[in-house]
Write a protein that holds these residues in place. Sequence first.
Motif, PDB file in Angstrom:
ATOM      1  N   THR A 118       0.838  -1.191   0.000  1.00 22.08           N
ATOM      2  CA  THR A 118       0.000   0.000   0.000  1.00 22.08           C
ATOM      3  C   THR A 118       0.877   1.246   0.000  1.00 22.08           C
ATOM      4  OG1 THR A 118      -1.747  -1.153   1.232  1.00 22.08           O
ATOM      5  CG2 THR A 118      -1.807   1.252   1.242  1.00 22.08           C
ATOM      6  N   VAL A 119       0.434   2.229  -0.775  1.00 20.64           N
ATOM      7  CA  VAL A 119       1.075   3.543  -0.747  1.00 20.64           C
ATOM      8  C   VAL A 119       0.023   4.538  -0.253  1.00 20.64           C
ATOM      9  CG1 VAL A 119       2.151   5.393  -2.081  1.00 20.64           C
ATOM     10  CG2 VAL A 119       2.645   2.999  -2.631  1.00 20.64           C
ATOM     11  N   VAL A 120       0.298   5.137   0.908  1.00 22.10           N
ATOM     12  CA  VAL A 120      -0.605   6.156   1.443  1.00 22.10           C
ATOM     13  C   VAL A 120      -0.304   7.459   0.704  1.00 22.10           C
ATOM     14  CG1 VAL A 120      -1.353   7.413   3.483  1.00 22.10           C
ATOM     15  CG2 VAL A 120      -0.690   4.989   3.679  1.00 22.10           C
ATOM     16  N   TRP A 121      -1.278   7.943  -0.032  1.00 22.14           N
ATOM     17  CA  TRP A 121      -1.073   9.103  -0.908  1.00 22.14           C
ATOM     18  C   TRP A 121      -1.548  10.398  -0.262  1.00 22.14           C
ATOM     19  CZ3 TRP A 121       1.473   8.423  -5.488  1.00 22.14           C
ATOM     20  CH2 TRP A 121       1.530   9.522  -6.368  1.00 22.14           C
ATOM     21  N   GLY A 122      -2.549  10.311   0.588  1.00 22.00           N
ATOM     22  CA  GLY A 122      -3.114  11.523   1.176  1.00 22.00           C
ATOM     23  C   GLY A 122      -4.090  12.185   0.215  1.00 22.00           C
TER      24      GLY A 122
ATOM     25  N   ALA B 170       3.282  14.956  -8.604  1.00 23.00           N
ATOM     26  CA  ALA B 170       4.572  14.627  -9.225  1.00 23.00           C
ATOM     27  C   ALA B 170       5.611  14.269  -8.167  1.00 23.00           C
ATOM     28  CB  ALA B 170       5.043  15.803 -10.080  1.00 23.00           C
ATOM     29  N   ASP B 171       5.644  15.041  -7.048  1.00 23.21           N
ATOM     30  CA  ASP B 171       6.606  14.753  -5.974  1.00 23.21           C
ATOM     31  C   ASP B 171       6.321  13.405  -5.327  1.00 23.21           C
ATOM     32  OD1 ASP B 171       7.828  17.183  -6.431  1.00 23.21           O
ATOM     33  OD2 ASP B 171       6.650  18.241  -4.901  1.00 23.21           O
ATOM     34  N   LYS B 172       5.067  13.138  -5.048  1.00 22.15           N
ATOM     35  CA  LYS B 172       4.700  11.882  -4.401  1.00 22.15           C
ATOM     36  C   LYS B 172       5.027  10.692  -5.310  1.00 22.15           C
ATOM     37  CE  LYS B 172       1.010  14.026  -1.691  1.00 22.15           C
ATOM     38  NZ  LYS B 172      -0.447  14.119  -1.453  1.00 22.15           N
ATOM     39  N   SER B 173       4.769  10.868  -6.596  1.00 24.76           N
ATOM     40  CA  SER B 173       5.059   9.782  -7.533  1.00 24.76           C
ATOM     41  C   SER B 173       6.557   9.507  -7.603  1.00 24.76           C
ATOM     42  CB  SER B 173       4.523  10.144  -8.920  1.00 24.76           C
ATOM     43  OG  SER B 173       4.857   9.160  -9.854  1.00 24.76           O
ATOM     44  N   ARG B 174       7.358  10.547  -7.619  1.00 24.28           N
ATOM     45  CA  ARG B 174       8.803  10.366  -7.703  1.00 24.28           C
ATOM     46  C   ARG B 174       9.337   9.658  -6.455  1.00 24.28           C
ATOM     47  NH1 ARG B 174       9.884  15.155  -7.945  1.00 24.28           N
ATOM     48  NH2 ARG B 174      10.622  15.538  -5.805  1.00 24.28           N
ATOM     49  N   VAL B 175       8.885  10.066  -5.284  1.00 24.17           N
ATOM     50  CA  VAL B 175       9.354   9.463  -4.034  1.00 24.17           C
ATOM     51  C   VAL B 175       8.887   8.014  -3.929  1.00 24.17           C
ATOM     52  CG1 VAL B 175       9.188   9.551  -1.527  1.00 24.17           C
ATOM     53  CG2 VAL B 175       9.507  11.674  -2.842  1.00 24.17           C
ATOM     54  N   ALA B 176       7.608   7.779  -4.227  1.00 26.82           N
ATOM     55  CA  ALA B 176       7.080   6.419  -4.117  1.00 26.82           C
ATOM     56  C   ALA B 176       7.783   5.484  -5.088  1.00 26.82           C
ATOM     57  CB  ALA B 176       5.579   6.432  -4.387  1.00 26.82           C
ATOM     58  N   THR B 177       8.080   5.952  -6.283  1.00 26.32           N
ATOM     59  CA  THR B 177       8.776   5.120  -7.269  1.00 26.32           C
ATOM     60  C   THR B 177      10.183   4.766  -6.784  1.00 26.32           C
ATOM     61  OG1 THR B 177       7.540   6.162  -9.073  1.00 26.32           O
ATOM     62  CG2 THR B 177       9.570   4.996  -9.656  1.00 26.32           C
TER      63      THR B 177
ATOM     64  N   ASP C 165       5.501  -3.001   3.742  1.00 22.89           N
ATOM     65  CA  ASP C 165       4.117  -3.247   3.324  1.00 22.89           C
ATOM     66  C   ASP C 165       3.391  -1.940   3.010  1.00 22.89           C
ATOM     67  OD1 ASP C 165       4.394  -5.984   3.581  1.00 22.89           O
ATOM     68  OD2 ASP C 165       3.777  -5.966   5.692  1.00 22.89           O
ATOM     69  N   THR C 166       3.776  -0.878   3.734  1.00 20.68           N
ATOM     70  CA  THR C 166       3.109   0.414   3.546  1.00 20.68           C
ATOM     71  C   THR C 166       4.158   1.509   3.402  1.00 20.68           C
ATOM     72  OG1 THR C 166       1.216  -0.312   4.884  1.00 20.68           O
ATOM     73  CG2 THR C 166       1.482   2.064   4.533  1.00 20.68           C
ATOM     74  N   ILE C 167       3.997   2.338   2.392  1.00 22.08           N
ATOM     75  CA  ILE C 167       4.854   3.496   2.173  1.00 22.08           C
ATOM     76  C   ILE C 167       3.955   4.728   2.218  1.00 22.08           C
ATOM     77  CG2 ILE C 167       6.472   4.642   0.610  1.00 22.08           C
ATOM     78  CD1 ILE C 167       6.964   1.918  -0.700  1.00 22.08           C
ATOM     79  N   ASP C 168       4.244   5.615   3.158  1.00 22.72           N
ATOM     80  CA  ASP C 168       3.415   6.814   3.335  1.00 22.72           C
ATOM     81  C   ASP C 168       4.132   8.004   2.696  1.00 22.72           C
ATOM     82  OD1 ASP C 168       1.898   8.962   4.140  1.00 22.72           O
ATOM     83  OD2 ASP C 168       1.548   8.176   6.167  1.00 22.72           O
ATOM     84  N   VAL C 169       3.559   8.485   1.562  1.00 19.70           N
ATOM     85  CA  VAL C 169       4.138   9.656   0.904  1.00 19.70           C
ATOM     86  C   VAL C 169       3.152  10.826   0.940  1.00 19.70           C
ATOM     87  CG1 VAL C 169       5.587   8.277  -0.643  1.00 19.70           C
ATOM     88  CG2 VAL C 169       3.285   8.870  -1.370  1.00 19.70           C
ATOM     89  N   SER C 170       2.242  10.798   1.881  1.00 22.62           N
ATOM     90  CA  SER C 170       1.272  11.894   1.965  1.00 22.62           C
ATOM     91  C   SER C 170       1.954  13.226   2.220  1.00 22.62           C
ATOM     92  CB  SER C 170       0.225  11.591   3.055  1.00 22.62           C
ATOM     93  OG  SER C 170       0.874  11.395   4.313  1.00 22.62           O
ATOM     94  N   ALA C 171       3.089  13.172   2.917  1.00 24.87           N
ATOM     95  CA  ALA C 171       3.974  14.339   3.050  1.00 24.87           C
ATOM     96  C   ALA C 171       5.295  13.936   2.400  1.00 24.87           C
ATOM     97  CB  ALA C 171       4.162  14.721   4.507  1.00 24.87           C
TER      98      ALA C 171
END
Length: 271
Positions: free
Chosen positions: A233-237, A243-250, A258-264
């Motif tokens: 799971t990727v917590v997007w907020g 664009a920033d969240k996509s770059r970090v999550a990638t 199991d979980t990556i939180d990129v809401s911030a």
Amino acid sequence: MSPGPARGRTPGPDGTGRRGPARRWQLVRANTDAVPPSTRRFMARARQRRMRAALPWAVVAGVLGLAGLLAWTVLGTGLFGVREVRVVGAKLVTPVEVREAVAVRDDEPLARVDLAAAARRVGALAPVERASVSRDWPGTLVIRVVERTAVAAVPQGEQFAVIDRAGVVFRTVPRAPDGLPLVRVGRPAPDDPGTRAGLAVLAALSPRLRAELVSVDVAGLARITLRLRDDRTVVWGDATRGADKSRVATALLGRKADTIDVSAPDVVTFQ
């Protein structure tokens, strides 16, 4: 001395002063040789001037008459009527559906078909994004259709609503289409904030994220999560800073979490 004849009176045949029968005047056409050449030339020039003056009006009258006949033939008869409706680009809708939407009767004068109105009627079909209608003389109506492109499917009970990039539902299918991610929202529609937020997130994803994506779950405008393969799971907020969240999550997909939180996206957390 016998009186003489009365003055001013012409004796008649009988020697009296009575007048005889009145003379009748007769109009005699003079021979052309009796008309002077100068007069004949003048009359010929006059006739030529009259003909030259009348010629433009005769030409105008002829052109107007021909134009009127042509207009009546094209607009008022079925000689140039609709014989065929040709549909180009339709795959999701059938040519029969398009022809019914056009609602143009057979033999209707082709010149009188309202092309804009016909295009609007075809464009009202759910799978059609836009349509154009043109004439192909002498008797064909050509309809070019651009259909909507599916970008996601929305679970709706036991069925799936297929939506385009604007959030328009244009198909309903019994199972999830292959190759389409799921966007989980309550009511998919172009004016639904959740639908718009889910599509905005979907558009911001990198190719690698999209390859791993199973669904975009919109529980609320600030509670958006991505479901990836292998139950991650990727917590997007919310839908901001996509664009920033996509770059970090990638960049973090290789991490064992199991979980990556990129809401911030400036402060990332793992679980």
